[in-house]
Design an enzyme around this catalytic site. Structure first.
Site, short mmCIF file in Angstrom:
data_model
loop_
_atom_site.label_atom_id
_atom_site.label_comp_id
_atom_site.label_asym_id
_atom_site.label_seq_id
_atom_site.Cartn_x
_atom_site.Cartn_y
_atom_site.Cartn_z
N GLY A 139 0.83 -1.20 0.00
CA GLY A 139 0.00 0.00 0.00
C GLY A 139 0.86 1.25 0.00
O GLY A 139 1.98 1.24 0.52
N CYS A 140 0.33 2.33 -0.61
CA CYS A 140 1.10 3.58 -0.67
C CYS A 140 1.10 4.31 0.67
O CYS A 140 2.02 5.05 0.97
CB CYS A 140 0.55 4.50 -1.74
N VAL A 141 0.02 4.16 1.43
CA VAL A 141 -0.10 4.91 2.69
C VAL A 141 -0.46 3.95 3.80
O VAL A 141 -1.42 3.19 3.67
CB VAL A 141 -1.18 6.01 2.60
#
Lengths: 187, 106
Positions: B104-106
């Site tokens: 996931g990016c965040v």
């Protein structure tokens, strides 16, 4: 990607036949990389790129500084940071969420409220926090927040109007000084 | 993804090219201690809730939770994650938990 430590180099002093285990190289000692991000936009959609890149950099152990200037200043102003908006007006790339239809620009200005609510919902569905929460996470991760002095002067705002974790209101020169050697990103 | 085997403290495990474990069931808490030692982390009582949350969340969702999710769902603040797994918490805690890196990016 093969770790050099696993190469079968014969060592005359230690004839140990067991190869070194394959272990990720986190390179903790080599993280002198520094990132400076200038956040100059206050639209909801343009607030996120700097936060996402900055957060990713912090997760990699990179020293990260964010400088909030012009409309980006709104991201750290307590009375405004929870109310950033996304408008399709003037955004020729804006298409409707279904199919690939473009939104007619004649109606776009009236759509800001709806578009903002929709974007916030989409972002929340991905587990991505709202802007104030995201900045909480960035400072908890060791990120540094700086406010632009010229923007504060123009908007007649002081430190009392800003998030408490903003480390200072500084000039552009001071920001350049304290981010010496950093990679710089302007958004 | 190419996998290979490596030996950690006398135990053969499957890993990817970087060294992250690829077989969920090859992990146990004793192995976690060995994995942590490999990357210079000494496990304390405070580390275990993070590792157990990662294992449980992965078992349910099939992907490694990000630092954000470990805070939001697992209840362990990001700041504490950085203290327990310095500099690169996302990667280090997933390595010790025997899981892939978070995507996931965040």
């Amino acid at each position: 990607m093969t770790s050099p430590t696993t190469s079968p180099t014969p060592s005359p002093s230690s004839p140990d036949p067991a190869p070194a285990p394959i272990v990720p190289r986190f390179d903790d000692d080599e993280t002198d990389r520094k990132l400076a991000i200038i956040c100059s936009k206050g639209n909801l959609d343009m607030a996120y790129p700097g936060l996402i890149i900055g957060n990713a950099a912090l997760g990699e152990g990179i020293e990260t500084h964010l400088f909030f200037t012009f409309w980006g200043f709104d991201m750290i102003v307590k009375s405004r940071m929870g109310d950033l908006r996304f408008s399709p007006a003037g955004n020729a790339a804006m298409h409707l969420p279904v199919r690939d239809m473009h939104l007619p620009q004649t109606v776009a200005p009236a759509m800001t409220g709806l578009a903002t609510r929709m974007l916030k919902k989409q972002i929340a569905e991905l587990g991505v926090p709202e802007v104030p929460d995201f900045l909480d996470q960035i400072t908890a991760s060791g990120g540094h927040l700086w406010a632009c002095k010229m923007s504060a002067d123009m908007m007649r705002l002081t430190e009392a109007d800003l998030r408490e974790d903003v480390e200072g209101i500084i000039t552009a020169t001071e920001f350049i000084e304290l981010t010496g050697g950093a990679q710089l990103l302007f958004i | 993804m190419t996998t290979t085997t490596t030996t950690i403290d006398g135990r053969d495990v499957h890993v990817d090219a970087e060294g992250f474990l690829t077989e969920y069931d090859e992990w146990d808490e004793a192995l976690a201690v060995s994995l942590a030692a490999q990357i210079g982390v000494e496990l304390t009582e405070a580390h275990w809730p993070v590792l157990r949350f990662l294992r449980e969340d992965y078992a349910v969702r099939g992907e490694t939770p990000t630092t954000r999710r470990v805070q939001a769902v697992g209840g362990i603040p990001v700041k504490e994650q950085f203290t327990l797994f310095p500099k690169k918490p996302g990667k280090k805690m997933s390595y010790i938990a025997g899981l892939p890196k978070p995507h996931g990016c965040v």
